[in-house]
Design an enzyme around this catalytic site. Sequence first.
Site, PDB file in Angstrom:
ATOM      1  N   ALA A  55     -17.877  97.018  34.479  1.00 12.57           N
ATOM      2  CA  ALA A  55     -16.615  96.616  35.091  1.00 12.57           C
ATOM      3  C   ALA A  55     -16.829  96.392  36.584  1.00 12.57           C
ATOM      4  O   ALA A  55     -17.807  96.856  37.157  1.00 12.57           O
ATOM      5  CB  ALA A  55     -15.567  97.698  34.875  1.00 12.57           C
ATOM      6  N   CYS A  56     -15.898  95.666  37.193  1.00 10.09           N
ATOM      7  CA  CYS A  56     -15.950  95.440  38.634  1.00 10.09           C
ATOM      8  C   CYS A  56     -15.971  96.797  39.332  1.00 10.09           C
ATOM      9  O   CYS A  56     -15.297  97.695  38.882  1.00 10.09           O
ATOM     10  CB  CYS A  56     -14.722  94.648  39.096  1.00 10.09           C
ATOM     11  SG  CYS A  56     -14.822  92.910  38.682  1.00 10.09           S
ATOM     12  N   PRO A  57     -16.739  96.989  40.373  1.00 12.82           N
ATOM     13  CA  PRO A  57     -17.454  95.984  41.165  1.00 12.82           C
ATOM     14  C   PRO A  57     -18.892  95.741  40.712  1.00 12.82           C
ATOM     15  O   PRO A  57     -19.593  94.970  41.346  1.00 12.82           O
ATOM     16  CB  PRO A  57     -17.480  96.631  42.556  1.00 12.82           C
ATOM     17  CG  PRO A  57     -17.650  98.096  42.262  1.00 12.82           C
ATOM     18  CD  PRO A  57     -16.884  98.342  40.980  1.00 12.82           C
TER      19      PRO A  57
END
Lengths: 207, 387
Positions: A18-20
């Site tokens: 997932a981000c980042p």
Amino acid sequence: MTQPSIRANTILDCQGLACPMPIVRTKKAIESLIPGEVIEVQATDRGSLADIQSWAKKTGHHYLGTVEEGGGGMLKHFIRKAASSEEKQDLSYPHTTTADQLQKLQADAITKLVVLDVREPAEYAFEHIPGAVSIPLGELEHRMNQELDSNTAIHVVCRSGNRSDIACQMLSEAGFSKVHNVISGMSGWTGAVEGIRAKEGGRANHE
Amino acid sequence: MNDFTNQQIQAYKPMTPAELASIVMNKQELYILDVRNEEDYSDWRIEGHGITSANLPYFDLLDGVEPALELLPEQGDVLVVCAKEGSSIFVAERLAESGRSSITYLQGGMKAWSEHLEPVHIGKLQDGGDLYQFVRLGKGCLSYMVLSGGEAAVIDSLRMTVVYKQFAFSRGARITHTIDTHLHADHISGGRALAEETGATYYLPSKDADEVVFAYSPLEHRSELRVGSTDLAIQPIYSPGHTIGSTSLIIDGQYLISGDILFVESIGRPDLAGKSGYWAGHLRTTLYDTYAALPKKLIVLPAHFSKYTELGEGGKVAAKLGDLFESNPGLHFTDEDTFRKAVTEQLPPQPNDYERIRQVNMGKETLTQDEQRDMEIGPNRCAIHDN
């Protein structure tokens, strides 16, 4: 949905992250690339689609495009590492044509004009001038004699006119007599294009 | 490493969407550092009377949070916000490491914020009944629950049906009616699902239901619905314009549930099914004839708000019909031509994915929870002045 696979210099697997993390990993991975090389970033986080484009724009790397793989929701982003030499417009090959002139020549030509695209395969895959021959600059030396006719007029394009300038010099030295560098290259091209982006309905890099 | 000798590492904590909702609704002050990309931020962000926000994408902070530290006020609470929460934790952690205190991040990010519903008591109804407004701050959607005599009716229910079930349960009520004032285009309706889950009856205006592929009970003009054992009535008033079936509800003779016809600061747009020219006339008749003839003391309760300035006391979104005929610009287009232009030209962009959302609400497409969530991201954009 069968997309021909796009050649990249390296593949980074960010699936399930997932981000980042996709951007953090891409930033790190791109450091070890040679300027001009292309990285394929595989991600499943849809947020990476907009973020990687914004990030590339700011860092000067060249976002080429994204393909979506089948139903699994896997995104493949293609980015070309910025090459500092490309920023300098220090062209030395004397015979040049502008992108607009090339477009006009194409329209007026009775026989098909030879357009040689010396960008990386991934750049070509997303967008190119219809009918253009793809030989990346790094492969030109080995392939020119087999694939090109030294007596035909050849218009050489890249993204901005710099790689094509080098290509023109190489071709000229090898005895190709009617070679023209298309200055401003694809960034100045307003004519028709083929490739993945054209198929997606002309979707721009930055929506 | 010496940096840490005179800089203490601070703790950072999560803030829940409910905590943030309470800050926004009570008009408290908060500094928000939004670390999403610029496009997302300019499209849609957290706003409120006491909210100050700035945008600095997380990917600009990978080499260090100095640009953020320069931006932040020297002291005071800071909430870091991103799409899902991962990037806000990443930034919050680094801000805390650099010695900045009072750092929080939004738990679940904008996704969770977009799904949070905050119940607000609107008023008492006859025979001990109550009316609640559920404010979806993140998207500007408003839904309602009428409680009376152990029964509940939910109006314009959102897909977070568990919120209504828990709320009704906590009031000792059974949900008996779910009503949609129209076929929604900006969000996925929870009306049908909530009815299925609770055994309630789902009502939808039949003129909006041409293409729906499920069974429903038609919401008919002047065909009263009753909630509870008392005389409490929900009176449907046919009021086309936003959609051809749009139906308003007068509750207990006091409240006018206006759907997407009339908002506090604007009016509904007639173009979300591609028939703006045709529906503009209906919209004008509804507002300037039907609504104009209703008692001015009715309290208007819309299905949306678009700006935080529409949030009134305690966070409720409501206004007297008489006051709106004074103040709402959408009720002051004197001639028909000006009105038609206002509701058909220069409209704001349409809500994200509105065509697919309509398909889902007609039962023609089924999606996973994640897909539904992604599809609803962004503002509702149902009013003509949502630019």
